[in-house]
Write a protein that holds these residues in place. Structure first.
Motif, PDB file in Angstrom:
ATOM      1  N   GLU A  22       0.853  -1.182   0.000  1.00 57.43           N
ATOM      2  CA  GLU A  22       0.000   0.000   0.000  1.00 57.43           C
ATOM      3  C   GLU A  22       0.891   1.235   0.000  1.00 57.43           C
ATOM      4  OE1 GLU A  22      -2.244  -1.076   3.416  1.00 57.43           O
ATOM      5  OE2 GLU A  22      -0.738  -0.319   4.845  1.00 57.43           O
ATOM      6  N   GLU A  23       0.282   2.396   0.031  1.00 56.07           N
ATOM      7  CA  GLU A  23       1.066   3.625  -0.085  1.00 56.07           C
ATOM      8  C   GLU A  23       2.172   3.714   0.954  1.00 56.07           C
ATOM      9  OE1 GLU A  23       0.209   8.343   0.635  1.00 56.07           O
ATOM     10  OE2 GLU A  23      -1.257   7.224  -0.540  1.00 56.07           O
ATOM     11  N   GLY A  24       1.887   3.347   2.194  1.00 56.60           N
ATOM     12  CA  GLY A  24       2.867   3.511   3.264  1.00 56.60           C
ATOM     13  C   GLY A  24       3.907   2.417   3.352  1.00 56.60           C
ATOM     14  N   THR A  25       3.769   1.356   2.575  1.00 57.77           N
ATOM     15  CA  THR A  25       4.706   0.227   2.665  1.00 57.77           C
ATOM     16  C   THR A  25       5.401  -0.060   1.338  1.00 57.77           C
ATOM     17  OG1 THR A  25       3.003  -1.396   2.109  1.00 57.77           O
ATOM     18  CG2 THR A  25       3.294  -0.866   4.458  1.00 57.77           C
ATOM     19  N   SER A  26       5.326   0.871   0.406  1.00 61.52           N
ATOM     20  CA  SER A  26       5.869   0.575  -0.922  1.00 61.52           C
ATOM     21  C   SER A  26       6.455   1.821  -1.570  1.00 61.52           C
ATOM     22  CB  SER A  26       4.773   0.002  -1.829  1.00 61.52           C
ATOM     23  OG  SER A  26       3.768   0.971  -2.072  1.00 61.52           O
ATOM     24  N   LEU A  27       7.306   1.561  -2.557  1.00 67.04           N
ATOM     25  CA  LEU A  27       7.785   2.588  -3.479  1.00 67.04           C
ATOM     26  C   LEU A  27       7.336   2.191  -4.877  1.00 67.04           C
ATOM     27  CD1 LEU A  27      11.467   3.036  -2.199  1.00 67.04           C
ATOM     28  CD2 LEU A  27       9.491   4.498  -1.685  1.00 67.04           C
ATOM     29  N   ALA A  84      -4.453  -2.867  -5.987  1.00 66.62           N
ATOM     30  CA  ALA A  84      -4.088  -2.374  -7.317  1.00 66.62           C
ATOM     31  C   ALA A  84      -4.923  -1.147  -7.676  1.00 66.62           C
ATOM     32  CB  ALA A  84      -4.293  -3.471  -8.358  1.00 66.62           C
ATOM     33  N   ILE A  85      -6.193  -1.185  -7.376  1.00 65.13           N
ATOM     34  CA  ILE A  85      -7.076  -0.048  -7.653  1.00 65.13           C
ATOM     35  C   ILE A  85      -6.643   1.167  -6.853  1.00 65.13           C
ATOM     36  CG2 ILE A  85      -9.456   0.783  -7.443  1.00 65.13           C
ATOM     37  CD1 ILE A  85     -10.311  -2.196  -7.788  1.00 65.13           C
ATOM     38  N   ALA A  86      -6.349   0.958  -5.560  1.00 66.49           N
ATOM     39  CA  ALA A  86      -5.969   2.075  -4.697  1.00 66.49           C
ATOM     40  C   ALA A  86      -4.641   2.690  -5.122  1.00 66.49           C
ATOM     41  CB  ALA A  86      -5.891   1.598  -3.244  1.00 66.49           C
ATOM     42  N   LEU A  87      -3.656   1.854  -5.456  1.00 65.20           N
ATOM     43  CA  LEU A  87      -2.352   2.387  -5.836  1.00 65.20           C
ATOM     44  C   LEU A  87      -2.436   3.152  -7.157  1.00 65.20           C
ATOM     45  CD1 LEU A  87       1.052   0.884  -5.286  1.00 65.20           C
ATOM     46  CD2 LEU A  87       0.526   1.647  -7.587  1.00 65.20           C
ATOM     47  N   ALA A  88      -3.146   2.594  -8.125  1.00 62.42           N
ATOM     48  CA  ALA A  88      -3.271   3.268  -9.418  1.00 62.42           C
ATOM     49  C   ALA A  88      -3.968   4.608  -9.289  1.00 62.42           C
ATOM     50  CB  ALA A  88      -4.032   2.375 -10.398  1.00 62.42           C
ATOM     51  N   ALA A  89      -4.855   4.718  -8.303  1.00 63.00           N
ATOM     52  CA  ALA A  89      -5.639   5.948  -8.156  1.00 63.00           C
ATOM     53  C   ALA A  89      -4.861   7.086  -7.523  1.00 63.00           C
ATOM     54  CB  ALA A  89      -6.890   5.663  -7.320  1.00 63.00           C
ATOM     55  N   VAL A 104       7.406  -1.774  -5.393  1.00 63.48           N
ATOM     56  CA  VAL A 104       8.349  -2.483  -4.523  1.00 63.48           C
ATOM     57  C   VAL A 104       7.837  -2.416  -3.085  1.00 63.48           C
ATOM     58  CG1 VAL A 104      10.724  -2.536  -3.679  1.00 63.48           C
ATOM     59  CG2 VAL A 104      10.256  -1.917  -6.058  1.00 63.48           C
ATOM     60  N   THR A 105       7.731  -3.560  -2.415  1.00 63.92           N
ATOM     61  CA  THR A 105       7.278  -3.624  -1.028  1.00 63.92           C
ATOM     62  C   THR A 105       8.486  -3.641  -0.099  1.00 63.92           C
ATOM     63  OG1 THR A 105       5.435  -5.007  -1.811  1.00 63.92           O
ATOM     64  CG2 THR A 105       5.725  -4.798   0.556  1.00 63.92           C
TER      65      THR A 105
END
Length: 363
Positions: A22-27, A84-89, A104-105
């Protein structure tokens, strides 16, 4: 085609750390550096269940709307991963012009890991999070840039997963509307496995290197291990670029890219022990039940091969006491040197040294 998906938080084993993507655990498009704060802390020997997300289906040249992209291939909305939906948005920080495509996680801090040590990442299990994937070809990349794709647009070929008596296989129609179906084996693995680099600059996610990263070695399936030279305190490990299948070379640019959940164990090998076992490890080194797998990398494929041969000779010297001349002779007679990939700017080669050949050899 199968229909089940594996959402974040579902079916996580009790007592094992879980890292969602998710946003806080990935680049997105960059790899961690020493300045990045860890999103998970582990002790040596700990296991973690880590979710990864494929970039295929969420990129700008595919509409950055996975529900619409996969829906056009017959995937129902409920079969698209919510992460996937949340990250793309709205994942912040990615510059399409300068950053890579990979999600990347991490990073993951492993207590006691110090520069000079080796981080051993053992792959215990890969689970498919979706029953489909994508193989893409984009201009300027792949083994035949300028020739494929034939037009200006990205070509993204949809691939399904079908259950058979021998287990899941990949499926692909050779052209739109075709009644025939191509079927091929699935061997899930993570294309990106690495450790953070020193300093404050995050590396681009595409070219691999001493830190690992986008090495795309398809032998890294369940039951194998990857050794990475630690470069910063705590190693700050990360994973990504999940695949369901890939041929050596990955000539189109991507292979069958699709999201995975991976159960991994993290161990630290102190420098003195690492040198005794493997010699001076200057880049990623993999191990399976059959092979030790040194690597070589360079933008020039010829130089990548030479790099891999040198690493293989050094490994044979350290592990079994061979002199360089006999090591080179053995490699020529008995070892396959495979092209890991030719599409990531820095090309990769890996050697498969059969450990059974040395059962009676004493250092």
């Amino acid at each position: 085609m199968l229909t089940d998906i594996l959402r974040a938080g579902e079916k996580v084993p009790a007592g094992v750390a879980h890292l969602p993507v998710e946003e806080g655990t990935s680049l997105w498009g960059r790899l961690p550096c020493a300045a990045d704060a860890p999103v998970l802390r582990l002790e040596p020997g700990d296991e973690a269940v880590i979710d990864t997300l494929s970039h295929e289906g969420i990129l700008e040249d595919q509409g950055r709307d996975p529900r619409a992209f996969f829906g056009a291939h017959g995937v129902e909305p409920e079969q698209v991963l919510p992460d996937a939906i949340a990250l793309a948005a709205g994942h912040p920080g990615r510059d399409r012009a300068t950053d890579g495509p990979h999600v990347v996680t991490g990073p993951i801090h492993v207590a006691g890991a110090r520069p000079g040590d080796l981080l051993k990442v053992t792959i215990l299990e890969h689970e498919m999070r979706v029953p489909y994937g994508v193989v893409s070809n984009r201009h300027g990349r792949g083994a035949l840039p300028g020739e494929y794709p034939a037009g200006p647009a990205t070509v993204s070929v949809f691939a399904g997963v079908e259950d058979t008596a021998d287990g899941p296989v990949g499926t692909m129609a050779p052209r739109a509307g075709a009644e025939r179906t191509l079927r091929f084996p699935l061997r899930p693995f993570l294309g990106i496995m690495g450790v953070a680099v020193p300093g404050t600059d995050r590396p681009h996610s595409v070219p691999p290197g001493r830190h690992g990263g986008n090495i795309d070695i398809n032998l890294l399936t369940a039951g194998t291990s990857l050794y990475l030279p630690v470069q910063v305190e705590g190693a700050l490990a990360y994973v990504g670029d999940p695949h369901f299948a890939q041929g050596d070379g990955e000539v189109a640019l991507t292979a069958m890219e699709a999201s995975l959940r991976s159960r991994l164990r993290f161990d630290v090998i102190a420098r003195d022990d690492a040198v005794a076992q493997f010699g001076e490890v200057v880049g990623p080194l993999a191990e399976t039940s059959e092979y030790l797998i040194p690597t070589g990398m360079d933008e020039d494929l010829d130089l990548a091969v030479k790099d891999c041969v040198r690493h293989a000779i050094a490994l044979l010297q350290a592990r079994w006491g061979l002199d360089p001349e006999h090591a080179l002779a053995y490699l020529s007679a008995a070892t396959d040197f495979d092209i890991s990939q030719v599409v990531d700017v820095v090309k990769g080669v890996h050697a498969r040294i059969r450990t059974a050949d040395f059962a009676e050899v004493r250092p």
